[in-house]
Design an enzyme around this catalytic site. Structure first.
Site, short mmCIF file in Angstrom:
data_model
loop_
_atom_site.label_atom_id
_atom_site.label_comp_id
_atom_site.label_asym_id
_atom_site.label_seq_id
_atom_site.Cartn_x
_atom_site.Cartn_y
_atom_site.Cartn_z
N ASP A 269 0.83 -1.20 0.00
CA ASP A 269 0.00 0.00 0.00
C ASP A 269 0.87 1.25 0.00
O ASP A 269 1.30 1.72 1.05
CB ASP A 269 -0.93 -0.01 1.21
CG ASP A 269 -1.89 1.19 1.22
OD1 ASP A 269 -1.95 1.91 0.18
OD2 ASP A 269 -2.58 1.38 2.24
N LYS A 276 1.52 7.93 0.31
CA LYS A 276 1.84 7.97 1.74
C LYS A 276 3.17 8.67 1.96
O LYS A 276 4.08 8.54 1.13
CB LYS A 276 1.97 6.55 2.29
CG LYS A 276 0.68 5.86 2.58
CD LYS A 276 0.94 4.50 3.23
CE LYS A 276 -0.34 3.71 3.38
NZ LYS A 276 -1.31 4.32 4.31
N ARG A 350 -11.12 -0.48 1.77
CA ARG A 350 -12.58 -0.58 1.77
C ARG A 350 -13.13 -0.74 0.34
O ARG A 350 -14.19 -1.32 0.15
CB ARG A 350 -13.19 0.64 2.50
CG ARG A 350 -12.96 1.95 1.82
CD ARG A 350 -13.18 3.14 2.76
NE ARG A 350 -12.05 3.31 3.69
CZ ARG A 350 -12.01 4.22 4.66
NH1 ARG A 350 -13.04 5.03 4.83
NH2 ARG A 350 -10.96 4.31 5.45
N1 BES Z 1 -3.33 0.24 5.04
C1 BES Z 1 -3.73 1.48 5.56
C2 BES Z 1 -4.05 1.43 7.05
C3 BES Z 1 -2.91 1.08 7.99
C4 BES Z 1 -2.29 2.06 8.75
C5 BES Z 1 -2.53 -0.24 8.18
C6 BES Z 1 -1.29 1.73 9.63
C7 BES Z 1 -1.51 -0.57 9.06
C8 BES Z 1 -0.90 0.40 9.80
C9 BES Z 1 -5.00 1.98 4.84
O1 BES Z 1 -5.15 1.58 3.54
C10 BES Z 1 -4.95 3.46 4.86
O2 BES Z 1 -4.04 4.01 4.32
N2 BES Z 1 -5.93 4.08 5.50
C11 BES Z 1 -5.99 5.49 5.59
C12 BES Z 1 -7.43 5.89 5.42
C13 BES Z 1 -7.65 7.36 5.28
C14 BES Z 1 -7.04 7.88 4.00
C15 BES Z 1 -9.14 7.64 5.32
C16 BES Z 1 -5.47 5.90 6.95
O3 BES Z 1 -5.74 5.19 7.92
O4 BES Z 1 -4.77 6.90 7.04
ZN ZN Z 2 -4.21 -0.22 3.02
ZN ZN Z 3 -4.12 2.87 2.17
#
Ligand code: BES
Ligand code: ZN
Ligand code: ZN
Length: 495
Positions: A269, A276, A350
C-alpha cells in the site's frame, strides 16, 4: 524444536534448562518449586531471596545447579498473582522460557505444566505450545538466524490424566502456532516477493493434495464480468494484475451451516496517487495481513477439522501510483452495484473489501468475519496491541470476542454509529471512501457495512496488532505477528 508432554519427576530430568513457575503473592514455595528447593537443600529459596526475585508476571530467576538435581540450570518464571493466573500468563511463561533458552544456548528445556487455578490441562498445554513456538519464531528468509533454537521443549505433568488431556492441547497448540507462523512468514516477506499472483499460488499450494479444500480464482477478465469495480480500480496503477481468490473447506460430514472469512489483501500500500509519506510506507508490506490470517487458518484447517463449511475469500491487489492509477474524484462501481467516489486513493482497503464482501454475501453464509489492516485511526483509538471489532450482530460479536479471549488476542468492540453514516455520503455517488477527521475506524466500518446486506458480520480492524514495530511481549517480537489466526482457529473449533 520438538515438543512433548509426559509424566515425570522434575528432580530427575536431565535438562539443560528446567523451568518452574512461581507466584508473586506466594508466602511459601509450593508445588514443583518446593520439590526442587528441597532437592537443592533450600539453596533455591535462599538465592531467589538474595536476588530479590518477586515473581511478577514474565520476570525470571536463573541459576546453575551443583549436581543436586539432574538438570544443569533452573529457571523460575514469575506467573504474577496466583488468583490472576490465566492462559495468557501461561503462554507468556512458556515464551519466556524459550527466550532464556535461546540466550543461554540450552538445547533441552523441560518445564512443569503451569496448571493453576481453574485452568484445564489441555488449555494450559495448548497455551504453552503456542507461547513456546511463537517465541522461538524468527524470519530468516533473507539472513542467517542469530540464535539457535532449543532441540526439545518438554512439558512434564504429575498425573496420567493431565498428560492425556495435555496431549490434546499440545496438538491444538501446534496447529494454532503453525497457522500463525504461516501468516507471519507471508507478511514478513517483502512486497517484491509477494504480489497478488503470489497469494493465488499460496492458496493453491495449501489446497494441493487435500480433498477437503477447493480454490477458485477470478482473474481480471472474470472480475470485469462480475463488476468488481473496487478491486479493478485499486489495481489499475499496478503492473501486477488483481485476483479474487475463493477457497472452500468442506467438512467430512456435510453441514448446512457455512461461514465466510474475508481478508484484506493489498500486497503493498503506497497510498496510490494520494501517496503515503515515507515513514508511513515503510511497513506497508503488512497490508495483506488480513488475507495472511485467513490463509494461515486454511493452512491448518484440514487438521482443525471444523464441523461447518468455511469460505476463505480475498481480493488481492497492489496499490501503486502510475499514469493508469485511479485519481481522487473517480467513481467506481462495486459488485453489488453501489457507486463509490474515491476521494483518497489511500483508503483503498474498503474499495477492495466492497467487492469481496459483496461476493461473500452471495454465498449466504451464517456469518462473515473480515480481517483488515484498514485504518491508522483504529491504531490511534486502541493502540498497537488491540484489534477494533465492529459488528451488526451482538451474538456473533460476542462469539468472536470469546474466541479471541481464549486465544489471547486482544480485541475491543467499537460502535457502528448510524449518525456517522452521513459523513460518508457522497455528492456524486452512493458513498465516498473517506469521512471527516474523526472516528476513522468507525466510518470505515460503516462503509463496509453497506456491502454485507443483512448477513451477520464481524469486522476486525487489525491495523495495530498485525505488525509490531517493536517487541510487544515474550512471544510477539518485532515484525509480523500473525494476529487473527489463533482467534480464527478457536472460532472454527467452537462451531
Ligand atoms: N493500510 C492502511 C491502514 C494502515 C495504517 C494499516 C497503519 C496498518 C498500519 C490503509 O489503507 C490506509 O491508508 N488508510 C488510511 C485511510 C484514510 C485515507 C481515510 C489511513 O488510515 O490513514
Ligand atoms: Zn491499506
Ligand atoms: Zn491505504
Amino acid at each position: 524444536m520438538e515438543m512433548r508432554v509426559y509424566k515425570g519427576d522434575l528432580t530427575q530430568e536431565k535438562a539443560d534448562l528446567l523451568v518452574v513457575g512461581h507466584f508473586s503473592d506466594a508466602k511459601v514455595l509450593s508445588g514443583a518449586l518446593s520439590i526442587l528447593d528441597k532437592a537443592m537443600a533450600g539453596r533455591l529459596a535462599k538465592l531467589m531471596n538474595e536476588d530479590g526475585f518477586k515473581a511478577k508476571l514474565a520476570t525470571t530467576f536463573f541459576t546453575h545447579v551443583n549436581g543436586e538435581i539432574a538438570a544443569k540450570r533452573v529457571l523460575v518464571v514469575g506467573l504474577g498473582k496466583k488468583e490472576e493466573v490465566d492462559l495468557e500468563a501461561v503462554r507468556q511463561a512458556a515464551a519466556v522460557a524459550v527466550n532464556v533458552a535461546k540466550e543461554c544456548g540450552a538445547k533441552t528445556v523441560v518445564s512443569e505444566l503451569h496448571l493453576h487455578g481453574g485452568l484445564k490441562a489441555s488449555d494450559c498445554a495448548q497455551a504453552m505450545v503456542e507461547g513456546a513456538r511463537l517465541a522461538d519464531y524468527s524470519f530468516n528468509k533473507y539472513k542467517k538466524p542469530s540464535h539457535k533454537s532449543p532441540k526439545l521443549f518438554a512439558i512434564v505433568a504429575n498425573d496420567g490424566r493431565d498428560v492425556r488431556s495435555a496431549e490434546k492441547g499440545l496438538a491444538l497448540g501446534e496447529l494454532a502456532a503453525q497457522g500463525t507462523i504461516f501468516a507471519r512468514d507471508l507478511v514478513n516477506t517483502p512486497a517484491h516477493d509477494v504480489h497478488p499472483e503470489t497469494l493465488v499460488d499460496v492458496a493453491k499450494a495449501i489446497a494441493k493434495g487435500k480433498s477437503s479444500i477447493r480454490v477458485r480464482v477470478f482473474d481480471r477478465e472474470a472480475l470485469k464480468r462480475m463488476g468488481a469495480g473496487g478491486i479493478l480500480g485499486v489495481a489499475q496503477g499496478s503492473d501486477h494484475p488483481p485476483y479474487l481468490v475463493h477457497m472452500t473447506y468442506k467438512p467430512a460430514k456435510p453441514s448446512k451451516k457455512s461461514i465466510a472469512l474475508v481478508g484484506k489483501a493489498v500486497t503493498f500500500d503506497s497510498g496510490g496517487l494520494s501517496l503515503k509519506p515515507a515513514d508511513f510506507m515503510m511497513t506497508m508490506k503488512c497490508d495483506m495481513a488480513g488475507a495472511a490470517a485467513v490463509l494461515g487458518a486454511f493452512s491448518v484447517i484440514a487438521r482443525l477439522a471444523p464441523a461447518v463449511e468455511v469460505h476463505g475469500i480475498f481480493g488481492a491487489v497492489e496499490n501503486m501510483p502510475s499514469g493508469g492509477a485511479i485519481r481522487p474524484g473517480d467513481v467506481l462501481t462495486a459488485m453489488n452495484k453501489k457507486t463509490m467516489e474515491v476521494l483518497n486513493t489511500d483508503a483503498e482497503g474498503r474499495l477492495t473489501l466492497a467487492d469481496t464482501l459483496s461476493y461473500a454475501v452471495k454465498l449466504k453464509p451464517s456469518f462473515i468475519v473480515d480481517l483488515a489492516t484498514l485504518t491508522g485511526a483504529c491504531v490511534v483509538a486502541l493502540g498497537e496491541e488491540i484489534t477494533g471489532l465492529m459488528s451488526n450482530d451482538d451474538k456473533v460479536a460476542a462469539h468472536v470476542l470469546s474466541a479471541a479471549a481464549l486465544a489471547g488476542e486482544k480485541m475491543w468492540r467499537l460502535p457502528l454509529e448510524k449518525n456517522y453514516k452521513k459523513v460518508i455520503k457522497s455528492q456524486v455517488a452512493d458513498l465516498q471512501n473517506i469521512g471527516n477527521k474523526w472516528g476513522g475506524a468507525l466510518t470505515a466500518g460503516l462503509f463496509l457495512e453497506e456491502f454485507v446486506d443483512k448477513t451477520p458480520w464481524v469486522h476486525l480492524d487489525i491495523a495495530g496488532p498485525a505488525f509490531a514495530e517493536r517487541d510487544i511481549d515474550a512471544y510477539t517480537h518485532k515484525g509480523a505477528t500473525g494476529h487473527g489466526v489463533r482467534t480464527l482457529s478457536a472460532l472454527l473449533r467452537s462451531l
